[in-house]
Design a protein around this motif. Structure first.
Motif, PDB file in Angstrom:
ATOM      1  N   ALA A  19      40.024 102.445  25.565  1.00 20.63           N
ATOM      2  CA  ALA A  19      41.296 103.179  25.478  1.00 20.63           C
ATOM      3  C   ALA A  19      41.152 104.379  24.548  1.00 20.63           C
ATOM      4  O   ALA A  19      41.636 105.474  24.842  1.00 20.63           O
ATOM      5  CB  ALA A  19      42.406 102.250  25.000  1.00 20.63           C
ATOM      6  N   VAL A  20      40.449 104.194  23.435  1.00 21.27           N
ATOM      7  CA  VAL A  20      40.262 105.286  22.476  1.00 21.27           C
ATOM      8  C   VAL A  20      39.283 106.320  23.049  1.00 21.27           C
ATOM      9  O   VAL A  20      39.542 107.527  23.001  1.00 21.27           O
ATOM     10  CB  VAL A  20      39.759 104.741  21.113  1.00 21.27           C
ATOM     11  N   LYS A  21      38.209 105.850  23.634  1.00 18.97           N
ATOM     12  CA  LYS A  21      37.214 106.772  24.224  1.00 18.97           C
ATOM     13  C   LYS A  21      37.811 107.633  25.330  1.00 18.97           C
ATOM     14  O   LYS A  21      37.457 108.786  25.500  1.00 18.97           O
ATOM     15  CB  LYS A  21      36.050 105.967  24.794  1.00 18.97           C
ATOM     16  N   SER A  22      38.727 107.033  26.087  1.00 18.88           N
ATOM     17  CA  SER A  22      39.331 107.762  27.210  1.00 18.88           C
ATOM     18  C   SER A  22      40.292 108.836  26.730  1.00 18.88           C
ATOM     19  O   SER A  22      40.736 109.670  27.511  1.00 18.88           O
ATOM     20  CB  SER A  22      40.077 106.798  28.125  1.00 18.88           C
ATOM     21  N   GLY A  23      40.667 108.770  25.453  1.00 15.08           N
ATOM     22  CA  GLY A  23      41.604 109.743  24.926  1.00 15.08           C
ATOM     23  C   GLY A  23      43.059 109.322  25.083  1.00 15.08           C
ATOM     24  O   GLY A  23      43.969 110.086  24.760  1.00 15.08           O
ATOM     25  N   GLU A  24      43.308 108.115  25.581  1.00 14.48           N
ATOM     26  CA  GLU A  24      44.707 107.674  25.738  1.00 14.48           C
ATOM     27  C   GLU A  24      45.394 107.467  24.399  1.00 14.48           C
ATOM     28  O   GLU A  24      46.603 107.534  24.293  1.00 14.48           O
ATOM     29  CB  GLU A  24      44.762 106.378  26.562  1.00 14.48           C
ATOM     30  N   CYS A  25      44.604 107.142  23.378  1.00 15.27           N
ATOM     31  CA  CYS A  25      45.176 106.968  22.041  1.00 15.27           C
ATOM     32  C   CYS A  25      44.078 107.182  21.001  1.00 15.27           C
ATOM     33  O   CYS A  25      42.895 107.212  21.334  1.00 15.27           O
ATOM     34  CB  CYS A  25      45.804 105.578  21.892  1.00 15.27           C
ATOM     35  N   ASP A  26      44.487 107.330  19.739  1.00 15.23           N
ATOM     36  CA  ASP A  26      43.534 107.569  18.644  1.00 15.23           C
ATOM     37  C   ASP A  26      43.058 106.284  17.996  1.00 15.23           C
ATOM     38  O   ASP A  26      41.985 106.244  17.407  1.00 15.23           O
ATOM     39  CB  ASP A  26      44.208 108.395  17.534  1.00 15.23           C
ATOM     40  N   MET A  27      43.942 105.281  18.040  1.00 18.24           N
ATOM     41  CA  MET A  27      43.628 104.032  17.349  1.00 18.24           C
ATOM     42  C   MET A  27      44.071 102.850  18.200  1.00 18.24           C
ATOM     43  O   MET A  27      45.098 102.925  18.883  1.00 18.24           O
ATOM     44  CB  MET A  27      44.388 103.940  16.015  1.00 18.24           C
ATOM     45  N   GLY A  28      43.316 101.765  18.115  1.00 17.86           N
ATOM     46  CA  GLY A  28      43.688 100.560  18.858  1.00 17.86           C
ATOM     47  C   GLY A  28      43.322  99.318  18.078  1.00 17.86           C
ATOM     48  O   GLY A  28      42.477  99.351  17.176  1.00 17.86           O
ATOM     49  N   LEU A  29      43.997  98.222  18.433  1.00 15.62           N
ATOM     50  CA  LEU A  29      43.783  96.943  17.751  1.00 15.62           C
ATOM     51  C   LEU A  29      43.289  95.917  18.765  1.00 15.62           C
ATOM     52  O   LEU A  29      43.846  95.802  19.862  1.00 15.62           O
ATOM     53  CB  LEU A  29      45.106  96.481  17.131  1.00 15.62           C
TER      54      LEU A  29
END
Lengths: 400, 131
Positions: free
Chosen positions: A95-105
């Motif tokens: 999700a972060v690599k795709s650019g959808e968000c900056d941070m994930g848990l």
């Protein structure tokens, strides 16, 4: 080329019996711990990936949100056998690599203390009439009649198959692998068991499935682990201290088992691990000789041996010699399972694939206390979920 | 004579009991279950082939702890029957590491599992050492 992803914060609970904590309590402890470790909040997470294999339909992600923050972000509840934790982490990384968000848990949690055999633990009674059913047209349950469905038995055969192919294995050799991991566990306060065993004690313990005795099997226990991942550009906006403790995810790979002769007879845990390792080394641009420590999936002592070879820590066919050289003890060339591994640290299934990342990060940050591997800069974490799925992550210390 | 039924449909009974595989006609991968397509090449044409009744024990375990109702100890193994891998128990042998060894030669054997209400006898298979 997608930007780099880092682990900003990570946490694991004590593994063991938590009779007063439920699954959500454990997941919350791990998640809040990871957020605090990274110096960020639930409100900053753009995605949540969560796994709890034994209750996969319950939606642990949303249950967790309802205790620690219903922010409305997408939740991916994942289930991938013993690779569930690594799958959650990989999902957040994607999700972060795709650019959808900056941070994930990413969170993995399991309550397993006191559980017995997780497969082949119950067999239906024979019916009163022999009626063929299922894909094999079986007139009665086949576990115990056509081989075994128990995990200790399946993984025993996997180790024995390696021995047949290359020679050199013995009951004692497999017991010595277990001796190593139990010895390592004495330095890990979060391990479910911290008891040292002699090789004789291991060999004379209760036989489960030859050559695996009880201490050579992974320990069922409760536990959770969680990690916060962040993009390179978002990390650069954080404090120097946060950047210094961040761990680079140099490779994040998930594979399944490609068809091989015999793979539907005895699961092939080798080919998908070799494939994952090769892809991971390629992604990271480093080789097995560069690794300062490895956490691999020793669900049984017989499994650890084959993964030395699968992860290319040794020459093909050379796992027995490699182990006997002392290479995988904590003072050896390539320390393996300095946490104590699944045999003593424990194996709360969905937590395992993040807890092994925590262990590696802990060493790379120089925060592993008594069991610190000195000057550790690069580490690898591996899990196998039977069925099969394999996760391999390569992690590197921050240069900052 | 009592009517007989095999434990699984890939066990062929009669004078010459043997296992039957579904072989993919394009890549020759062999399977024992009902197929939707080939796991190796995704082909959808299969033919029934007889599997060799002798083989070599490539891997085994001696299961000492199993589900209630499963008699232990027993030997579970992976048998290479002339290039086709088969799962089965090693029977007619003492279930201990002194009597079972990697690479040992085995052959298919059948045995009765019991008779149901209708009087039908189920027949199972295993592999026994060739002495």
């Amino acid at each position: 080329m997608a930007e780099d992803v880092w682990i900003l914060g990570i946490h694991m609970t004590k593994f063991g019996k938590h009779k007063d904590l439920d699954t959500v309590d454990l997941a919350a402890e791990a998640a809040l711990g990871a957020l605090a470790d990274g110096g960020v909040s639930m409100q900053q997470m753009g995605v949540l990936a969560a796994g709890n294999l034994m209750n996969a339909a319950a939606g642990i992600g949303q249950q967790l949100q309802k205790q620690i923050g219903q922010t409305g972000v997408p939740v991916f509840n994942v289930a991938n056998a013993c690779a569930t934790g690594a799958t959650a982490l990989k999902t957040a990384i994607m999700a972060v690599k795709s650019g959808e968000c900056d941070m994930g848990l990413a969170v993995g949690v399991e309550k397993l203390a006191g559980a017995g055999l997780l497969a082949g633990g119950a067999r239906k009674e024979d019916s009163n009439t022999w009626e063929p059913s299922g894909r094999y047209g079986a007139v009665a349950p086949v576990d115990g009649r056509i081989g075994t469905e128990t995990m200790p038995g399946v993984f025993a055969q996997i180790g024995m198959e390696y021995g047949h192919k290359y020679g050199g294995t013995s009951f004692e050799l497999f017991a010595r692998i277990s001796e190593k991991n139990h010895a390592h566990s004495t330095l890990n306060p979060l391990a479910a068991y911290q008891k040292k065993f002699t090789v004789e004690e291991i060999m004379n313990d209760i036989m489960i499935a030859y050559p695996n005795t009880r201490p050579m099997c992974s320990a069922n226990c409760d536990g959770a682990a969680a990690a916060v991942v962040i993009s390179d550009s978002a990390l650069k906006k954080l404090s120097k201290e946060q950047q210094k403790r961040a761990i680079k995810v140099s490779a994040s790979v998930l594979t399944t088992d490609p068809y091989q002769e015999a793979c539907q007879i005895l699961p092939d845990v080798n080919t998908l691990t070799r494939n994952a390792a090769e892809q991971a080394y390629e992604q990271a641009g480093i080789g097995p000789d560069d690794l300062d420590l490895v956490e691999l999936h020793d669900c049984f002592a017989t499994a650890e041996l084959v993964h030395y070879d699968n992860l290319k820590l040794c020459e093909p066919g050379g796992a027995v010699d490699f182990f006997q050289s002392g290479a995988t003890w904590r003072d050896g060339k390539t320390p393996v399972n300095v946490s104590g591994g699944l045999e003593s640290k424990g194996h709360p299934i969905a937590a395992t694939g993040i807890a092994n990342i925590w262990e590696v990060c802990h060493h790379l940050r120089g925060e592993a206390g008594d069991r610190q591997i000195e000057n550790a800069k690069v580490g690898l974490a591996h899990v196998i979920g039977l069925g099969s799925a394999c996760g391999v992550h390569i992690l590197e210390k921050s240069a900052a | 004579m009592t009517e007989q039924i095999p434990l699984v449909d890939y066990l062929e009974l009669g004078d010459d009991p043997h296992l039957v595989a579904n072989e993919c006609t394009s890549c020759h991968a062999r399977f024992f279950d009902r197929r939707n397509a080939c796991a190796s090449c995704s082909g959808t044409d299969f033919q029934k082939v007889k599997v060799s009744t002798t083989g070599e024990l490539k891997a085994f375990t001696i299961v000492a702890f199993a589900a209630p109702g499963v008699p232990v100890p027993f030997v579970a193994g992976l048998i290479d029957c002339d290039g086709t891998s088969v799962r089965g128990n090693v029977v007619n042998v003492e279930p201990d590491p002194e009597h079972v060894s990697l690479g040992m030669k085995v052959r298919l054997t059948t045995y009765p599992m019991g008779t149901d209400e209708a009087g039908t006898e189920a027949i199972a298979f295993g592999f026994e050492p060739i002495s």
